[in-house]
Design an enzyme around this catalytic site. Sequence first.
Site, PDB file in Angstrom:
ATOM      1  N   TYR A 141       0.845  -1.205   0.000  1.00 15.91           N
ATOM      2  CA  TYR A 141       0.000   0.000   0.000  1.00 15.91           C
ATOM      3  C   TYR A 141       0.883   1.260   0.000  1.00 15.91           C
ATOM      4  O   TYR A 141       0.680   2.174   0.763  1.00 15.91           O
ATOM      5  CB  TYR A 141      -0.931  -0.014   1.216  1.00 15.91           C
ATOM      6  CG  TYR A 141      -2.095   0.952   1.134  1.00 15.91           C
ATOM      7  CD1 TYR A 141      -3.203   0.670   0.350  1.00 15.91           C
ATOM      8  CD2 TYR A 141      -2.101   2.143   1.862  1.00 15.91           C
ATOM      9  CE1 TYR A 141      -4.279   1.536   0.281  1.00 15.91           C
ATOM     10  CE2 TYR A 141      -3.170   3.021   1.807  1.00 15.91           C
ATOM     11  CZ  TYR A 141      -4.252   2.714   1.016  1.00 15.91           C
ATOM     12  OH  TYR A 141      -5.320   3.584   0.953  1.00 15.91           O
ATOM     13  N   ASP A 166      10.820  -4.464  -6.328  1.00 11.30           N
ATOM     14  CA  ASP A 166      11.314  -5.555  -7.180  1.00 11.30           C
ATOM     15  C   ASP A 166      12.120  -6.582  -6.402  1.00 11.30           C
ATOM     16  O   ASP A 166      11.943  -7.791  -6.579  1.00 11.30           O
ATOM     17  CB  ASP A 166      12.204  -4.990  -8.300  1.00 11.30           C
ATOM     18  CG  ASP A 166      11.417  -4.252  -9.365  1.00 11.30           C
ATOM     19  OD1 ASP A 166      10.212  -4.490  -9.494  1.00 11.30           O
ATOM     20  OD2 ASP A 166      12.032  -3.434 -10.076  1.00 11.30           O
ATOM     21  N   GLU A 167      13.035  -6.101  -5.557  1.00 11.96           N
ATOM     22  CA  GLU A 167      13.963  -7.015  -4.890  1.00 11.96           C
ATOM     23  C   GLU A 167      13.285  -7.895  -3.840  1.00 11.96           C
ATOM     24  O   GLU A 167      13.834  -8.922  -3.437  1.00 11.96           O
ATOM     25  CB  GLU A 167      15.128  -6.238  -4.260  1.00 11.96           C
ATOM     26  CG  GLU A 167      14.727  -5.261  -3.160  1.00 11.96           C
ATOM     27  CD  GLU A 167      14.400  -3.860  -3.677  1.00 11.96           C
ATOM     28  OE1 GLU A 167      14.480  -2.921  -2.872  1.00 11.96           O
ATOM     29  OE2 GLU A 167      14.066  -3.731  -4.874  1.00 11.96           O
ATOM     30  N   HIS A 222       5.572  -3.591 -13.120  1.00 13.07           N
ATOM     31  CA  HIS A 222       6.906  -3.548 -13.734  1.00 13.07           C
ATOM     32  C   HIS A 222       7.293  -4.993 -14.013  1.00 13.07           C
ATOM     33  O   HIS A 222       7.032  -5.883 -13.192  1.00 13.07           O
ATOM     34  CB  HIS A 222       7.912  -2.881 -12.799  1.00 13.07           C
ATOM     35  CG  HIS A 222       9.313  -2.816 -13.334  1.00 13.07           C
ATOM     36  ND1 HIS A 222       9.597  -2.541 -14.653  1.00 13.07           N
ATOM     37  CD2 HIS A 222      10.513  -2.997 -12.732  1.00 13.07           C
ATOM     38  CE1 HIS A 222      10.904  -2.535 -14.832  1.00 13.07           C
ATOM     39  NE2 HIS A 222      11.486  -2.822 -13.689  1.00 13.07           N
ATOM     40  N   ASP A 279      12.341   0.574 -19.640  1.00 15.70           N
ATOM     41  CA  ASP A 279      12.252   1.235 -18.337  1.00 15.70           C
ATOM     42  C   ASP A 279      13.630   1.306 -17.673  1.00 15.70           C
ATOM     43  O   ASP A 279      14.049   2.362 -17.194  1.00 15.70           O
ATOM     44  CB  ASP A 279      11.272   0.477 -17.437  1.00 15.70           C
ATOM     45  CG  ASP A 279      11.053   1.168 -16.099  1.00 15.70           C
ATOM     46  OD1 ASP A 279      10.288   2.136 -16.059  1.00 15.70           O
ATOM     47  OD2 ASP A 279      11.654   0.731 -15.103  1.00 15.70           O
ATOM     48  N   SER A 297      15.497  31.728 -24.389  1.00 19.99           N
ATOM     49  CA  SER A 297      16.095  32.798 -25.190  1.00 19.99           C
ATOM     50  C   SER A 297      16.783  32.242 -26.430  1.00 19.99           C
ATOM     51  O   SER A 297      17.143  31.052 -26.481  1.00 19.99           O
ATOM     52  CB  SER A 297      17.116  33.576 -24.354  1.00 19.99           C
ATOM     53  OG  SER A 297      18.270  32.771 -24.111  1.00 19.99           O
TER      54      SER A 297
END
Length: 329
Positions: A25, A82-83, A107, A190, A251
């Site tokens: 969460y 992920d890990e 992912h 990614d 500019s």
Amino acid sequence: MAKVYSDADVDLSVLKGMTVAILGYGSQGHAHAQNLRESGINVIVAEVPGAHADAAKAAGFEVYTADEATKKADWVQILVPDELQPKVYNTQIKPNLKPGMVISFSHGFNIHYGQIEPPRDVDVVMVAPKGPGHTVRSQFEQGKGVPALIAVQNDATGKAKDKALAYAKAIGGTRAGVFETTFKEETETDLFGEQAVLCGGATALIVAGYDVLVEAGYAPEMAYFEVCHELKLIVDMINDGGLASMRDSISNTAEYGDLTRGPRIIDEDVKDVMREILWEIQSGEFAREWILENQANCPSFKALRRMAAEHPMEAVGEQLRGLMSWLKK
């Protein structure tokens, strides 16, 4: 051009009667859970005791362990880092899977590199909003959405794509547009974006610019303002209208310097290094390195993080940001 799916293309009813377990969460998890619930989906949350679990309970969600949540769910959305995912999957999710369930990610790292190998009788999909969780939530509350990606790795039920699209719609993705990709494409692009441009490339360029100015005798404060602080102004203009719009807003002097000097900084030698980094991602070399680093309790990562935090620019930046009352503390 890839097909873009909108609200009208997607049937939300394919999720009717399903219970979705949000595992984690945090940034994405709180947004997915709340948006799904407000789209009429039954949602439960899996969290370890702590601030995120307390926040989920305060928002009215039933909070379980990952083991308990998987037993109760038809769809398991894995949003822990992920890990941590392989251990959570192998010890608390895999033993409780039933045929026809959905295992979903935002992912593709652990699926693409074989760290998680779900059984063939479950759907394996990805739903990945292209924005941070707080934006996914705030845009949904405003009746809008954040573009999202979907991918299907395994279609056990014959309806995996329809389910992924429905989930994307339920969190607001189809309000903006949903694109179909693959786990391979999402993961490799990614990682490359993070390493070569967005994080690795950008931060290394900032630090290098700061070092060059300070070594040449310029005040650290001036160096910080010019190579770090003002970067957000440029990025915001690019984000709003692309490179051409940014160049129209700066500019003529800045634009001429951009067009004539930029290619001298990012030259073919730099692109060759980028190609090497991409190969490391495609071949799995980076994944193996990161997996082994975590198995060894991240000694190199911790040392690199400490050295980066000790760079003199960080102290200068902290001082200058303290003068800017409009910045979030």
